[in-house]
Design a protein around this motif. Sequence first.
Motif, PDB file in Angstrom:
ATOM      1  N   CYS A 354      -6.035  19.314  19.593  1.00 32.63           N
ATOM      2  CA  CYS A 354      -5.696  17.929  19.588  1.00 32.63           C
ATOM      3  C   CYS A 354      -5.165  17.721  18.010  1.00 32.63           C
ATOM      4  O   CYS A 354      -5.748  18.091  17.214  1.00 32.63           O
ATOM      5  N   CYS A 378     -16.592  14.617  20.841  1.00 33.08           N
ATOM      6  CA  CYS A 378     -15.115  14.720  21.737  1.00 33.08           C
ATOM      7  C   CYS A 378     -15.510  15.849  22.764  1.00 33.08           C
ATOM      8  O   CYS A 378     -15.280  15.590  24.050  1.00 33.08           O
ATOM      9  N   CYS A 385     -10.019   9.366  24.175  1.00 25.39           N
ATOM     10  CA  CYS A 385      -9.181   9.549  23.359  1.00 25.39           C
ATOM     11  C   CYS A 385      -8.523   8.328  22.646  1.00 25.39           C
ATOM     12  O   CYS A 385      -8.218   8.124  21.649  1.00 25.39           O
ATOM     13  N   CYS A 388     -10.880   7.134  20.108  1.00 21.16           N
ATOM     14  CA  CYS A 388     -10.524   8.059  19.136  1.00 21.16           C
ATOM     15  C   CYS A 388      -9.473   7.963  18.364  1.00 21.16           C
ATOM     16  O   CYS A 388      -9.297   7.936  16.980  1.00 21.16           O
TER      17      CYS A 388
HETATM   18 FE1  SF4 Z   1      -8.643  14.455  20.311  1.00 23.20          FE
HETATM   19 FE2  SF4 Z   1     -10.424  12.256  19.932  1.00 23.20          FE
HETATM   20 FE3  SF4 Z   1      -9.239  12.825  22.317  1.00 23.20          FE
HETATM   21 FE4  SF4 Z   1     -11.066  14.569  21.330  1.00 23.20          FE
HETATM   22  S1  SF4 Z   1     -11.143  12.472  21.792  1.00 23.20           S
HETATM   23  S2  SF4 Z   1      -9.254  15.206  22.356  1.00 23.20           S
HETATM   24  S3  SF4 Z   1     -10.661  14.357  18.986  1.00 23.20           S
HETATM   25  S4  SF4 Z   1      -8.118  12.228  20.494  1.00 23.20           S
END
Ligand code: SF4
Length: 422
Positions: A354, A378, A385, A388
Motif C-alpha cells: 500500500c 489495516c 481504505c 485511512c
Molecule cells: Fe493501505 Fe490504509 Fe487501506 Fe490498509 S487501510 S490498505 S494502510 S489505505
Amino acid sequence: MITPWEVEGLIDYKKLMEDFGMDSFEKILDKIKDPHRLMRRKIIFGHREYERILNAMERDGNFVVMSGFMPSGLPHIGHKMTMEEIVWHQKKGAKAFVAIADIEAHVVRNVSWEKTDEIGMMYVKSLIALGLEEDAVIYFQSASNHVKDLAMELAKEVNFSELKAVYGFESETSLAKMFVTVIQAADILHPQLKDFGGPKPVVVPVGADQDPHIRLTRDLAAKSNIFSFEKIEGGIRVRSRKGSEYLKKLNSLNFEMKKFEEHIDIFGDENEVEKAVRSLEVELGGYAFIPPSSIYHKFVTGLRGGKMSSSKPESYISLFEDLKLVEKKIMNALTGGRATSEEQRRLGGEPEKCVIFELYTYHLVENDRELKRIEEDCRSGKILCGRCKKVALEMMLEFLKDFREKMDEIEKEIDLYRIIKR
Ligand code: SF4
Ligand code: TRP
C-alpha cells in the motif's frame, strides 16, 4: 537494471546489496544513538563503510555529510528523505555540504541556467525549512571552482571502459553525460581538499540508484592518492601509486617499520598509522582522500504504483504542490485494499502493498507505536481504505502547511546562509 538514469521493476534489496557489494545497515543499527526514523524502519537499508562515520561521531566530530540535488524538477517527498538525512547528520556534529547539480541539469537534462538558478533555490530553501543550519556549505556546481578544478584532475584517472562497466555507457553517450560523473565525484571529494581542512570521513546519503557514482568516486579517491593501505597483522602495508620515491619519505614517521622494494609495513595502531601517513601525504602535496562512506535509502513508490519520478507528476507529491492536487493524488493512490469493503473487513488490508502505508512509514508518522497501530488496524480490517486515505491526507496537508509557513519565514533568514552561486 539500476543506474542513476533508470530503475525498472520490483527491487530485491538483498540481492541489490549483494550485487553492488553494499553492507547491511540493519547490522550496525544498534550502534547508532537515536537513529533517524528512516534508519529505524529499515528504509535506509544499505551502506558503505558507515563505521568510519560512527567512529568520527564518537571521537571528535570531524566529519562531513554531503549530498546533491539536480534542479530539473521541483523538490518532492523523495528528495525530502535525503534532506532529512543531511540535517540529521548535521545535528550529530557533521559539517554539511549541499550541491545543487546545475551543471548536470543543464548539460544532461537541457534545463536553462535561469531555470536551474530558480529551481535550485527552491531546493536550498526546502533544506533550510527542514532544519539545515547556517554553517552548511551550499553551492551551485557551476559556481564552485574547487569542484570544477578537482573534476578536471579526477578525469585523468577515468577511462571509457571503466565508465562502461559502472554505468553501461555506450559509444553514443555524450561527453557531457560522462563528464558529470567526475563532477559528482568532485562534489563528494572536495570537502577533503586542503582549503576545507584536509582529509576527513564523508558520508553521502543517497537513493540506491546513485551507488554507481559512489563506486566510481571511491575508486577515484584511491587512484588519486599517493599512498594506498592494506591491513596486515599488527599494522598497515603502505604502497605508493605515484612512484617508489615517495616510500622513502615515510622514513620520517615515528613507527616501527619494515621496508621492502615495493611497499613498507608500518606497525602500530592502524588508525594512528593511517592518520600519520595521510598527513604526510598532504604535506607532500597529495590528496590523501579517505574513501567516502554512503548510506542508501529505498526507492519511493509512485502514488499509482511503479517508481516515483520527477518526469511523472502523477507519481509524486511536490513540496510545493497545490493543496487541491494533493487531495486528488492521495485519494487516487494505489492501496493494499481488497476488492470490496465486505472482503476487506473479513480479510484485512495488505499494508506492504500500500502506497498510503508507505507514506505513513516514510513521512507522516514519527511515532513507532502509532505506526504499528495503523498497521494492525489495516491487517485486521478494522479500518477501510477510504477513511485511512483521509487520515493520511490530513497529515500530509498539515505537514505541507507547516512547511510552507517555514518557507515564508525563510525569506527573512536566507541572508544568514552563504550560498555559492553564479
Ligand atoms: Fe493501505 Fe490504509 Fe487501506 Fe490498509 S487501510 S490498505 S494502510 S489505505
Ligand atoms: N546526481 C544526483 C541526482 O541526480 C545529484 C548529485 C549531484 C549528487 N552531486 C551529488 C548526489 C553528490 C550525491 C552527492 O540526484
